[in-house]
Design a protein around this motif. Structure first.
Motif, PDB file in Angstrom:
ATOM      1  N   ILE A 151       0.951  -1.729   0.104  1.00 53.85           N
ATOM      2  CA  ILE A 151      -0.140  -0.092   0.183  1.00 53.85           C
ATOM      3  C   ILE A 151       1.158   0.945  -0.395  1.00 53.85           C
ATOM      4  O   ILE A 151       0.655   2.320  -0.495  1.00 53.85           O
ATOM      5  N   ASN A 152       2.407   1.563   0.644  1.00 55.34           N
ATOM      6  CA  ASN A 152       2.892   2.290   0.340  1.00 55.34           C
ATOM      7  C   ASN A 152       3.312   2.209  -0.746  1.00 55.34           C
ATOM      8  O   ASN A 152       3.499   3.912  -1.325  1.00 55.34           O
ATOM      9  N   LYS A 155       1.069   4.363  -2.535  1.00 57.38           N
ATOM     10  CA  LYS A 155       1.010   6.155  -2.214  1.00 57.38           C
ATOM     11  C   LYS A 155       2.068   6.102  -2.308  1.00 57.38           C
ATOM     12  O   LYS A 155       1.882   7.370  -3.477  1.00 57.38           O
ATOM     13  N   LYS A 156       3.541   6.417  -2.625  1.00 58.45           N
ATOM     14  CA  LYS A 156       4.400   6.741  -3.191  1.00 58.45           C
ATOM     15  C   LYS A 156       4.642   6.534  -4.857  1.00 58.45           C
ATOM     16  O   LYS A 156       5.179   7.798  -5.336  1.00 58.45           O
ATOM     17  N   SER A 158       1.799   6.896  -7.002  1.00 61.72           N
ATOM     18  CA  SER A 158       1.375   7.847  -7.394  1.00 61.72           C
ATOM     19  C   SER A 158       1.897   8.835  -7.633  1.00 61.72           C
ATOM     20  O   SER A 158       1.214   9.785  -7.666  1.00 61.72           O
ATOM     21  N   SER A 380       2.578  17.054  -7.194  1.00 65.31           N
ATOM     22  CA  SER A 380       3.580  15.828  -6.298  1.00 65.31           C
ATOM     23  C   SER A 380       4.354  16.325  -5.812  1.00 65.31           C
ATOM     24  O   SER A 380       4.730  15.639  -4.328  1.00 65.31           O
ATOM     25  N   HIS A 384       5.576  15.196  -1.473  1.00 62.25           N
ATOM     26  CA  HIS A 384       7.035  13.801  -2.239  1.00 62.25           C
ATOM     27  C   HIS A 384       7.079  14.198  -0.712  1.00 62.25           C
ATOM     28  O   HIS A 384       7.039  12.558   0.011  1.00 62.25           O
ATOM     29  N   CYS A 387       4.613  12.783   2.680  1.00 57.14           N
ATOM     30  CA  CYS A 387       3.709  12.060   2.730  1.00 57.14           C
ATOM     31  C   CYS A 387       4.603  10.848   3.876  1.00 57.14           C
ATOM     32  O   CYS A 387       5.723  11.000   4.187  1.00 57.14           O
ATOM     33  N   ASP A 389       4.224   7.434   5.742  1.00 57.01           N
ATOM     34  CA  ASP A 389       4.311   5.494   5.790  1.00 57.01           C
ATOM     35  C   ASP A 389       2.467   4.765   6.518  1.00 57.01           C
ATOM     36  O   ASP A 389       2.586   5.499   7.056  1.00 57.01           O
TER      37      ASP A 389
END
Length: 393
Positions: A151-152, A155-156, A158, A380, A384, A387, A389
């Protein structure tokens, strides 16, 4: 596997009786003295111990205590010629699990041993169930942690604005599974390669480039795992093949990571195309705006010149009116006609200014829409670094 049963008995007849009663379902060992029974503690771990408490050298209660101290999971059955309250209490305090009077009925002895056997099996089943449950719980925790890592990455990735950031996120995430990896993005003849230790060597870069030409999506070479997508290839250098279950999970996780990275790279390419189109649109709007401004200036100059000509014409006409011999009504009619023409010219000029305002509004609207076009990559970059984790476990 039969249970290990130790008989501690000094009388041969009684010992033979016990051996016959316990013949089925047990592996029988025999100690004819208390010392011999204690010696068995060094190399034998019996599941059941049958002890005659009236041993000549060492009291059977002491033998019972020794076994319960060293092998608390074993079952002890005391045999005694005394069948009174004191005998039962002494056996209980020594740690015995059951008591039977000597002489005994074979069926009674077998029944007591059967109870021990069932309890032993029940405990073994329970221990097995506990182990299975523990393994399942640990597996669930591990799977949850691995899911959090995936999942992390989603997110990263994207938020990745270019292939360099995307490649770094892919290698970093794969390394979190305790794997040494090397990954490469190839597009239009340009290569970007990275491994878990940093920049890849020229040989590794060439090897990945060669492997990427293979049409097979997933393949293995010994401990090496290759995940090959049209634009991204990743190599795991040493899969934990000695742990088949873990190896299978990691193979699935890595394949998901590379596929997600491939999809995100498509998005990055689309965003770059949008940014290029946006730049062309902004340039075109700038040219249109410059042309409109030029036309507007020329129009203002022409409108000003026309107004001056009208005013000069009106002044000259007024000066010549006295020589025409016109009546007052004729002069008024001519003045009204000239004033009307001047008003119409002024209205045309004002309409031109209104048209200029409309053009300015259109330009402003186009600029706003262009600035609002999808530009996730630039957005982003400002988020970036901040964000966090997702940590499930």
């Amino acid at each position: 596997m039969p249970l290990q049963l130790l008989i501690v008995e000094h009388e041969n007849t009684s010992c033979e009786h016990l051996r016959l009663a316990c013949a089925d379902g047990y592996e029988i060992h025999q100690a004819n003295t208390g010392m011999a029974a204690l010696a068995y503690l060094e190399h034998l771990k019996p599941d059941i111990v049958v002890i005659n408490v009236e041993m000549p050298d060492i009291n059977g209660h002491e033998i019972c205590q020794a076994y319960k101290q060293h092998l608390p999971q074993s079952y002890v059955l005391c045999i005694s010629k005394q069948d009174n309250r004191a005998a039962h209490i002494a056996a209980y305090e020594a740690g015995a699990d059951d008591f039977i009077k000597h002489p005994f009925e074979t069926g009674d002895l077998q029944q007591k041993l059967l109870i021990f056997k069932r309890q032993h099996e029940a405990i073994k089943d329970l221990q097995s169930s506990v182990k299975t449950a523990t393994d399942t719980a640990l597996q669930a925790i591990s799977n949850t942690a691995e899911l959090g890592t995936l999942i992390n990455f989603f997110k990263k990735s994207s938020l990745a604005s270019n292939k360099t950031d995307l490649l770094a996120a892919l290698v970093q995430t794969a390394s979190q599974f305790n794997l040494q990896v090397a990954a490469q993005i190839h597009h239009k003849g340009e290569l970007s390669t990275l491994n878990s230790n940093g920049r890849s060597s020229p040989l590794e870069e060439h090897m990945l480039q060669t492997l990427a030409q293979d049409s097979q999506r997933i393949y293995e070479m010994g401990k090496r795992l290759i995940i090959n997508f049209p634009r991204i290839i990743l190599q795991v250098k040493a899969m934990p093949t000695e742990q088949p279950e873990l190896c299978g999970r990691l193979r699935d996780h890595i394949a998901i990571l590379v596929e997600a990275a491939e999809n995100r790279f498509d998005g990055i390419l689309n965003e770059e195309q949008i940014r290029g189109q946006q730049a062309l649109t902004l340039n075109a709007i700038g040219l249109i705006q410059s042309s409109i401004q030029k036309l507007e200036e020329e129009y203002r100059q022409q409108a000003g010149s026309s107004m001056r000509l009208f005013i000069e014409l009106q002044d000259k006409f007024e000066q010549k009116m006295v020589y025409l011999g016109l009546t007052d009504s004729q002069e008024n009619a001519l003045f009204d006609m000239i004033s009307h023409s001047l008003n119409e010219a002024t209205q045309i000029y004002d309409q031109g200014l209104s048209l200029d305002d409309e053009f300015s509004h259109v330009i402003a609207t186009l600029l706003y829409l262009t600035q609002q076009s999808p530009n996730a990559a630039e957005k982003s970059s400002s988020h970036h670094e901040s964000c966090d984790d997702i940590m499930l476990f």
